[in-house]
Design an enzyme around this catalytic site. Structure first.
Site, PDB file in Angstrom:
ATOM      1  N   CYS A 122      72.194  35.675  39.704  1.00 35.96           N
ATOM      2  CA  CYS A 122      73.186  35.270  40.724  1.00 35.96           C
ATOM      3  C   CYS A 122      73.677  34.260  40.748  1.00 35.96           C
ATOM      4  CB  CYS A 122      72.509  36.315  41.551  1.00 35.96           C
ATOM      5  SG  CYS A 122      71.331  36.329  42.448  1.00 35.96           S
ATOM      6  N   SER A 123      72.842  33.615  41.368  1.00 39.16           N
ATOM      7  CA  SER A 123      73.493  32.402  42.385  1.00 39.16           C
ATOM      8  C   SER A 123      72.560  31.465  43.628  1.00 39.16           C
ATOM      9  CB  SER A 123      75.032  32.320  43.063  1.00 39.16           C
ATOM     10  OG  SER A 123      74.047  32.658  43.867  1.00 39.16           O
ATOM     11  N   CYS A 124      70.937  31.753  43.055  1.00 37.35           N
ATOM     12  CA  CYS A 124      70.163  31.531  43.813  1.00 37.35           C
ATOM     13  C   CYS A 124      70.097  29.622  43.700  1.00 37.35           C
ATOM     14  CB  CYS A 124      68.712  31.841  42.874  1.00 37.35           C
ATOM     15  SG  CYS A 124      68.624  33.463  43.650  1.00 37.35           S
TER      16      CYS A 124
ATOM     17  N   CYS B 220      70.769  30.119  37.704  1.00 35.46           N
ATOM     18  CA  CYS B 220      70.098  30.782  37.991  1.00 35.46           C
ATOM     19  C   CYS B 220      71.080  32.183  37.287  1.00 35.46           C
ATOM     20  CB  CYS B 220      70.940  31.581  39.456  1.00 35.46           C
ATOM     21  SG  CYS B 220      70.005  33.519  39.696  1.00 35.46           S
TER      22      CYS B 220
HETATM   23 FE    FE Z   1      69.774  34.673  41.682  1.00 33.40          FE
END
Ligand code: FE
Length: 218
Positions: free
Chosen positions: A125-127, A122
């Site tokens: 961010c951190s999906c 991602c």
């Molecule tokens: Fe994300």
């Protein structure tokens, strides 16, 4: 990559107008962590929950939710071609055949072959497909991984110990709040000798993110 970057921007804009179910604010792991801690101490203080109950939920998430769910999905895809077809076409519907909740996440599954390799990131961010893989590893959330795997995927994969032949195509999939990707790895060489339970144990989180291969060492 451009299409997915556009997705992120759309989501960000939408967030100003209404509550988005997967806003990136809520997806930021550090932010989520501090909010969770605050909520936890409040609930403990008010006597609403016990520390035992909190530990139980954390244990469930860390040990049982993931990456075991993803591994079960992968193992079924290896043994059932019709399921694999459904999984690659409409992952949400195929995964709904299992007894765990996928929640409101939309998942898409991409298949490794001997000549193609997929890796997930991602960039914003951190999906991450939490319902399938549990909690994301720290490196997945690092700015270095997020920016570098897009620019130089082969170099990054090599640092994970995965050296791909030059004739293997590499695809990088940018997860977002709209769609979270999971890799369907190639089965290990001895797939036919193993029971389903043993196979599930062989499917690693890293293989489902795409920084490891289980079959045909390239
Ligand atoms: Fe994300």
């Amino acid at each position: 990559m451009n299409e997915n970057e556009a997705d992120h921007e759309t989501t960000e804009r939408e967030d100003h107008d209404h509550e988005h179910p997967h806003s990136h604010e809520a997806d930021d792991p550090d932010d989520l962590k501090s909010r969770t801690r605050a909520l936890q101490s409040l609930l403990l203080e008010k006597g609403v929950i016990s520390t035992e109950a909190v530990d139980e939920v954390l244990h469930l998430f860390e040990e049982e939710v993931g990456p075991m769910n993803g591994a079960r999905v992968v193992t079924r895809a290896w043994s059932d071609p019709a399921f694999k077809e459904r999984l690659l076409t409409d992952a949400d519907a195929a995964i709904a055949e299992f007894d765990f909740e996928i929640g409101q996440q939309h998942v898409s599954v991409v298949e490794n072959t001997p000549s193609t390799h997929n890796v997930v990131v991602c960039t914003l961010c951190s999906c991450y497909p939490w319902s399938l893989l549990g909690l994301p590893p720290t490196w997945y959330k690092s700015p270095q991984y997020r920016s570098r795997v897009v620019r130089e995927p082969r170099a990054v994969l090599s640092e994970f110990g995965l050296d791909l032949d030059s004739d293997v195509d590499v695809s990088v999939w940018d997860s977002s709040s709209e769609v979270r990707y999971m890799v369907l790895p190639q089965p290990p060489e001895d797939v036919d000798d193993l029971e389903e339970d043993e196979l599930v144990q062989r499917v690693t989180r890293d293989a489902m993110i795409g920084v490891e291969r289980l079959g045909d060492d390239r």
